[in-house]
Scaffold this motif. Structure first.
Motif, PDB file in Angstrom:
ATOM      1  N   LYS B 156       3.344  38.995 -24.768  1.00  0.00           N
ATOM      2  CA  LYS B 156       4.725  39.337 -25.069  1.00  0.00           C
ATOM      3  C   LYS B 156       5.641  38.434 -24.267  1.00  0.00           C
ATOM      4  CE  LYS B 156       6.803  43.647 -26.464  1.00  0.00           C
ATOM      5  NZ  LYS B 156       6.904  45.097 -26.233  1.00  0.00           N
ATOM      6  N   LEU B 157       6.513  37.709 -24.951  1.00  0.00           N
ATOM      7  CA  LEU B 157       7.494  36.876 -24.278  1.00  0.00           C
ATOM      8  C   LEU B 157       8.869  37.257 -24.796  1.00  0.00           C
ATOM      9  CD1 LEU B 157       5.696  33.425 -24.600  1.00  0.00           C
ATOM     10  CD2 LEU B 157       5.879  34.824 -22.532  1.00  0.00           C
ATOM     11  N   ASP B 158       9.702  37.785 -23.929  1.00  0.00           N
ATOM     12  CA  ASP B 158      11.062  38.177 -24.303  1.00  0.00           C
ATOM     13  C   ASP B 158      11.071  39.031 -25.575  1.00  0.00           C
ATOM     14  OD1 ASP B 158      13.756  38.258 -23.771  1.00  0.00           O
ATOM     15  OD2 ASP B 158      14.192  36.564 -25.109  1.00  0.00           O
ATOM     16  N   GLU B 159      10.319  40.113 -25.537  1.00  0.00           N
ATOM     17  CA  GLU B 159      10.290  41.114 -26.615  1.00  0.00           C
ATOM     18  C   GLU B 159       9.520  40.666 -27.868  1.00  0.00           C
ATOM     19  OE1 GLU B 159      11.751  44.244 -25.908  1.00  0.00           O
ATOM     20  OE2 GLU B 159      12.018  43.250 -23.963  1.00  0.00           O
ATOM     21  N   ASP B 160       9.069  39.429 -27.932  1.00  0.00           N
ATOM     22  CA  ASP B 160       8.357  38.984 -29.133  1.00  0.00           C
ATOM     23  C   ASP B 160       6.875  38.792 -28.829  1.00  0.00           C
ATOM     24  OD1 ASP B 160      10.035  38.874 -31.337  1.00  0.00           O
ATOM     25  OD2 ASP B 160      11.022  37.050 -30.562  1.00  0.00           O
ATOM     26  N   GLU B 161       6.039  39.009 -29.805  1.00  0.00           N
ATOM     27  CA  GLU B 161       4.607  38.820 -29.661  1.00  0.00           C
ATOM     28  C   GLU B 161       4.250  37.372 -29.999  1.00  0.00           C
ATOM     29  OE1 GLU B 161       2.062  41.450 -29.414  1.00  0.00           O
ATOM     30  OE2 GLU B 161       3.644  42.848 -28.766  1.00  0.00           O
ATOM     31  N   TYR B 162       3.470  36.747 -29.151  1.00  0.00           N
ATOM     32  CA  TYR B 162       3.007  35.388 -29.439  1.00  0.00           C
ATOM     33  C   TYR B 162       1.486  35.382 -29.441  1.00  0.00           C
ATOM     34  CZ  TYR B 162       7.660  33.410 -29.044  1.00  0.00           C
ATOM     35  OH  TYR B 162       8.960  33.093 -29.264  1.00  0.00           O
ATOM     36  N   GLU B 163       0.918  34.704 -30.388  1.00  0.00           N
ATOM     37  CA  GLU B 163      -0.534  34.691 -30.480  1.00  0.00           C
ATOM     38  C   GLU B 163      -1.104  33.448 -29.796  1.00  0.00           C
ATOM     39  OE1 GLU B 163      -2.182  34.710 -34.437  1.00  0.00           O
ATOM     40  OE2 GLU B 163      -4.230  34.669 -33.638  1.00  0.00           O
ATOM     41  N   ILE B 164      -2.158  33.654 -29.044  1.00  0.00           N
ATOM     42  CA  ILE B 164      -2.839  32.511 -28.437  1.00  0.00           C
ATOM     43  C   ILE B 164      -3.808  31.957 -29.484  1.00  0.00           C
ATOM     44  CG2 ILE B 164      -4.424  31.758 -26.611  1.00  0.00           C
ATOM     45  CD1 ILE B 164      -3.248  34.035 -24.903  1.00  0.00           C
ATOM     46  N   VAL B 165      -3.503  30.771 -29.990  1.00  0.00           N
ATOM     47  CA  VAL B 165      -4.359  30.206 -31.039  1.00  0.00           C
ATOM     48  C   VAL B 165      -5.366  29.211 -30.487  1.00  0.00           C
ATOM     49  CG1 VAL B 165      -2.707  30.604 -32.901  1.00  0.00           C
ATOM     50  CG2 VAL B 165      -2.644  28.442 -31.604  1.00  0.00           C
ATOM     51  N   GLY B 166      -5.115  28.751 -29.243  1.00  0.00           N
ATOM     52  CA  GLY B 166      -6.044  27.777 -28.688  1.00  0.00           C
ATOM     53  C   GLY B 166      -6.018  27.798 -27.162  1.00  0.00           C
ATOM     54  N   ILE B 167      -7.091  27.315 -26.568  1.00  0.00           N
ATOM     55  CA  ILE B 167      -7.131  27.183 -25.109  1.00  0.00           C
ATOM     56  C   ILE B 167      -7.492  25.730 -24.790  1.00  0.00           C
ATOM     57  CG2 ILE B 167      -8.385  27.859 -23.023  1.00  0.00           C
ATOM     58  CD1 ILE B 167      -8.616  30.684 -24.365  1.00  0.00           C
ATOM     59  N   LEU B 168      -6.735  25.141 -23.871  1.00  0.00           N
ATOM     60  CA  LEU B 168      -6.936  23.730 -23.532  1.00  0.00           C
ATOM     61  C   LEU B 168      -8.149  23.542 -22.628  1.00  0.00           C
ATOM     62  CD1 LEU B 168      -3.364  22.394 -22.670  1.00  0.00           C
ATOM     63  CD2 LEU B 168      -4.720  21.917 -24.713  1.00  0.00           C
ATOM     64  N   GLN B 169      -8.659  22.322 -22.652  1.00  0.00           N
ATOM     65  CA  GLN B 169      -9.696  21.960 -21.682  1.00  0.00           C
ATOM     66  C   GLN B 169      -9.075  21.926 -20.278  1.00  0.00           C
ATOM     67  OE1 GLN B 169     -10.801  18.121 -23.048  1.00  0.00           O
ATOM     68  NE2 GLN B 169     -12.345  18.891 -24.483  1.00  0.00           N
ATOM     69  N   GLU B 170      -9.924  22.025 -19.270  1.00  0.00           N
ATOM     70  CA  GLU B 170      -9.420  21.924 -17.900  1.00  0.00           C
ATOM     71  C   GLU B 170      -8.984  20.491 -17.643  1.00  0.00           C
ATOM     72  OE1 GLU B 170     -12.185  23.161 -14.937  1.00  0.00           O
ATOM     73  OE2 GLU B 170     -10.596  23.379 -13.426  1.00  0.00           O
TER      74      GLU B 170
END
Lengths: 225, 370
Positions: B156-170
């Motif tokens: 949740k960012l500022d009342e809105d839902e955001y979906e995590i679609v990807g995770i970066l490499q280290e």
């Protein structure tokens, strides 16, 4: 071994304080035989302490020669004097001069530690000496936990540690009551008889001095004739 | 011999616990300050080297008048991107916006140009890239790991839902690893910064063009500062130099003060122990043995204080780094060694005078009765 342990020839010790010269020893001549049991007596200020310092290699004479066991110490360096003190002389002081932080064993063992011996070896010897002076039950006590007489016994054990030629005792009973003082003198006398070491006692107590074989009376920085 | 002296020394410390501690405190504070300041220098140089590895070959453009490490607060007009693009030698310009919303560090990047800032080497480890306007984000490696986020989670960012679609490499760059990425326009809207960006990364056609681009931007744009990685390195180095001058000044003062404290305490200690020292000499201790004993004591106090100071400094640095999520202060082995050697030197120098005094003491002192 026969011969003289101390030979002092025309020994002067002069102190200079604010331009005023004080002669503590004035051309003193003295010979002490090996194995002697001697008392140096005299009033305070007569120079008997200074004489003991010079014989004990704590100080060097201003003039004259001092032979300790045949070796002239008057021109030796600090470290050479320290070596002679360590090897040839055992001190017993009026105020016992034990190190407050160390136990009786550690105090007795200290001279051997200074000459580079290990802890175990030094402490074993210290323990056997403490037994000889009758302190087997007080060996782990600190000086503050011992009575005056006991502290002086520790000091006597310490003086014997390096098996010295000479025991120099400066008013050894001065801080003790008369009964304890007698016990300490008995101990020193017994020591002399058993080990045949040279024992020199500096005192102003004539009763104590009467117990020794020879008396050297000092007055004004020289031996009274 | 030395062992006996150490034993006696510790007895002595025990007898004067407070005094020993207070003496150590001087060194402790001094070494703490010096080590802490140096740890910041180490932290900065570590951080900058990290950055430079990632932005290697690029020209960084940000708001004029800001330092390298203030990049997060830089603000420039997005319209300037087009102007910069017209400079000859520019291949591509990537605008970037940084914002922190609800405790999450967000980086907004133009989806078309993300590989410029992210670097070719940092790809998506898991999931896919985001799409503009779809309330999608890509999480940095550390950010996802710490919060236990997986692809498909929403935050949740500022009342809105955001979906995590990807995770970066280290990436090794703590700024990227601890952040979440989203399309530039989405972040501008979310942060209420329409038309604003934090910085641009400019990719020159050839490496040789970088200096010319830097020069042109600095000359022709009043609101912008450009820096190649070489000049960033240079300015950081000069900042580090300044810090090392500060460390040196601080160190000198600390050394002087703690040195004086130690010397003072040792002189008192020697005076107090005149009789003991005299007695030791009477029973055969040499001048050198006494000198060594006192020196060892003062070096021990000093090094003891330094070790405590370094531990304190290490704790402080670890705490700061945890709060700020990146290595701000680093205690390197070099700093530890430097602190201990420095303290040893202080102890040695300040113990010398008292030690010589003790060594020269006449054994007759032992026979003076109070």
């Amino acid at each position: 071994m026969k011969g003289n342990i101390f030979e002092l020839k025309n020994v002067w010790k002069t102190y200079c304080n604010k331009g005023v010269e004080t002669h503590a020893l004035r051309g003193l001549n003295l010979t002490i035989k090996r194995g002697a049991y001697v008392a140096i007596i005299g009033p305070s200020g007569s120079g008997k302490s200074t004489l003991m310092h010079v014989m004990g290699c704590l100080d060097t004479p201003t003039k004259g020669t001092v032979l300790v066991d045949g070796k002239d110490i008057s021109s030796l360096k600090d470290d050479e004097l320290a070596k002679i003190r360590r090897e040839k002389i055992g001190f017993v002081f009026q105020a016992y001069n034990l190190i407050p932080g160390l136990s009786a064993i550690e105090n007795v063992a200290m001279p051997m530690r200074f000459s580079g011996h290990g802890k175990k070896e030094s402490q074993e010897k210290a323990i056997s000496l403490l037994k000889k002076v009758g302190l087997e039950n007080r060996m782990h006590h600190k000086p503050s936990e011992l009575s005056g007489g006991e502290q002086q016994r520790v000091a006597i054990a310490r003086s014997l540690l390096n098996d010295p030629e000479v025991i120099l005792a400066d008013e050894p009973t001065g801080n003790l009551d008369s009964k304890t003082g007698r016990e300490i003198m008995d101990l020193i006398e017994d020591l002399h008889k058993r080990t045949k070491k040279t024992v020199i006692i500096v005192t102003h107590d004539t009763k104590l001095a009467d117990r020794t074989c020879n008396q050297i009376r000092m007055i004004d920085g020289d031996i009274a004739k | 011999m030395v062992k006996m002296m150490l034993e006696m020394m510790f007895r002595e410390f025990e007898r004067h616990k407070l005094r020993t501690f207070l003496t150590m405190l001087g060194v402790l504070i001094g070494i703490f300050l010096v080590t802490s300041v140096s740890s910041f220098s180490e932290g900065i140089s570590y951080y900058i080297n990290d950055r430079i590895a990632i932005t290697s070959g690029l020209v960084t453009v940000s708001e004029r008048g800001l330092q390298q490490f203030q990049m997060m607060s830089s603000e420039i007009d997005e319209d300037l991107v087009e102007d910069v693009e017209t400079i000859s030698g520019v291949e591509e310009v990537s605008p970037v916006l940084f914002a922190t919303i609800d405790g999450v560090s967000l980086t907004g990047i133009d989806p078309e140009r993300e590989e410029i800032i992210r670097g070719i080497t940092i790809g998506i480890e898991d999931g896919t890239e985001y799409t503009e306007g779809a309330k999608e984000i890509v999480a940095g490696y550390e950010f996802a790991r710490k919060n236990d986020y997986n692809v498909g989670y929403t935050i949740k960012l500022d009342e809105d839902e955001y979906e995590i679609v990807g995770i970066l490499q280290e990436s090794g760059d703590s700024d990227i690893d601890n952040a979440a990425m989203m399309p530039l326009s989405d972040l501008q809207e979310l942060a209420g910064k329409e038309g604003m960006i934090s910085m641009m990364m400019v990719k020159p056609l050839t490496p040789a063009d970088a200096d010319f681009i830097e020069q042109t931007i600095n000359d022709e744009f009043d609101d912008l500062t450009a820096a190649t990685d070489k000049s960033i390195q240079k300015s950081v180095n000069s900042m580090l130099d300044q810090m090392s001058i500060m460390t040196f000044a601080l160190g000198s003062i600390a050394a002087l003060i703690s040195g004086i404290v130690i010397m003072n305490v040792m002189i008192i200690a020697v005076r107090e122990r005149r009789r003991e020292i005299g007695t030791m000499k009477a029973v055969g201790a040499t001048n050198r043995q006494i000198l060594t004993a006192i020196l060892v004591e003062s070096v021990t106090i000093s090094v003891g204080g330094a070790i405590l100071g370094i531990i304190l400094s290490y704790g402080g640095a670890a705490y700061l780094n945890t709060i700020l999520l990146r290595p701000v202060a680093i205690i390197t082995p070099r700093l530890v060694l430097q602190g201990i050697l420095f303290a040893g030197f202080i102890g040695m120098v300040s113990g010398l005078a008292p030690a010589r005094q003790a060594a020269k003491l006449s054994p007759i002192e032992a026979l003076r009765y109070e």
